[in-house]
Every structure is written in structure tokens, then in C-alpha cells.
Design an enzyme around this catalytic site. Structure first.
Site: not given
Ligand SMILES: [Zn+2]
Length: 196
Positions: A101, A116, A164
Site C-alpha cells: 500500500v 487492478d 503485484e
């Protein structure tokens, strides 16, 4: 927004709301579901995303969920402050201890150029999304639509961000995206190679 804008710990995002955004609820209604209503994206990013997910669907790869698109700095600040409550030193040294984050102005979600993407069962953004049919498809085909995997596993010490496999960044053209992906670069490395 310049599609090649670099936003990271050294290069904060400008404090502006990007122009030319569209709402995913309507712009992408046929190709994905939204995790919540009111996710906005840069129109160029949204159009490329629609093309990409239509192609995926034609190959029988679907079930896409858009978890996140544009996030303003205040929203990002709230996410980050929640992390800081758990760990006051959370992002003290991101290159040694990469973060999941980001602080406000450090997240490229503020550009409207990042998405995302997940599927059911992976909404909370798990790393093993990479091993799903959809995760594999994305990695293989994203560059053809101008997207890159923005935070690769082997670039955590460059980006300061954890791997990610759901976070894809629109960089404006399949040529640039293809070069970055084929050469195993992250955006920081690609931009550092460009002549001044
Ligand atoms: Zn993201």
C-alpha cells in the site's frame, strides 16, 4: 496525463485530477464486472482494456473483475494511514522492504492509467492470481494492448513495491509495452534507458 508518466517514491504524482476519464461501470460493462460502482479510468486505458478483455473472452478467458482504477490522493491517504496504524514504520525503507500500500502521491492509481484486475476468489489481491488462467493470459497478452506488468517479482528493489500480478499499467502503445515486457524491464528501467 502522459501515458509514460512515472509515479513512484521519487516521483510523486501531480496534485491534479486527470482529464479525459470514463466510468468503468458503463465503458466496460460488457467485458468485466466492477468491484464497486464508480471506478474511473483514463479513456485511452479503458478503450485498450476493453479491446484486451474482448480478445480474452473470444479465447474463452473471462470472469474479470475490476478491483481498482483511478484513486484520488485522499482515498490513497486513508488506505495508507490504515497501514500505518498497524505499523508506523511501514514504508520507511521501501527498497529493502517493499510495500503493498503506497502513500498518497506515490500510487500510480492517481493517474487513471493503472488497473487492478482479478477474478472471483481473488478479490483481495492474492499473489497466486498469477497462476490462474486469467493471470497467465494477462501476462502473455497485455503488451499487445499497451499494458505492462508494473510491479514484477524481480524488481521489488527498484520499484519499492511488492510483486503485484493483478496491477497493470497502460503505457500508451503496444510498441513500448512490448519492449518493456520482452526485455524484462520495469517502467523505471525503461525510462532510464531513454535519451534525455
Ligand atoms: Zn494497483
Amino acid at each position: 496525463m502522459d501515458p509514460l508518466i512515472l509515479v513512484n517514491f521519487e516521483n510523486p504524482c501531480p496534485d491534479v485530477i486527470p482529464g479525459g476519464m470514463v466510468c468503468a461501470d458503463t465503458a466496460l460493462a460488457g467485458v468485466l464486472t466492477v468491484a464497486r460502482e464508480g471506478i474511473w479510468l483514463d479513456a485511452r486505458c479503458a478503450a485498450a482494456l476493453a479491446d484486451m478483455l474482448e480478445a480474452a473472452r473470444d479465447e474463452g478467458v473471462d470472469g474479470w473483475i475490476l478491483s481498482s482504477g483511478y484513486r484520488d490522493h485522499d482515498y490513497q491517504r486513508r488506505l495508507y494511514e490504515r497501514k500505518l496504524e498497524q505499523d508506523p514504520h511501514y514504508a520507511d525503507d521501501p527498497y529493502a522492504h517493499p510495500v503493498a500500500v503506497m502513500p498518497p502521491y506515490v500510487s500510480e492509481h492517481a493517474t487513471g492509467l493503472a488497473v487492478d484486475l482479478t477474478i472471483q476468489g481473488y478479490e483481495s489481491l492474492e499473489e497466486d492470481f498469477a497462476a490462474t488462467v486469467q493471470g497467465i493470459w494477462l501476462l502473455r497478452h497485455c503488451a499487445a494492448y499497451g499494458f505492462i506488468l508494473r510491479y514484477p517479482a524481480d524488481k521489488e528493489s527498484v520499484t519499492g513495491v511488492v510483486y503485484e500480478p493483478w496491477h497493470f499499467r497502460y503505457v500508451g502503445s503496444p510498441e513500448v509495452a512490448g519492449y518493456i515486457m520482452e526485455n524484462g524491464l520495469c517502467l523505471e528501467e525503461y525510462l532510464a534507458q531513454l535519451p534525455e
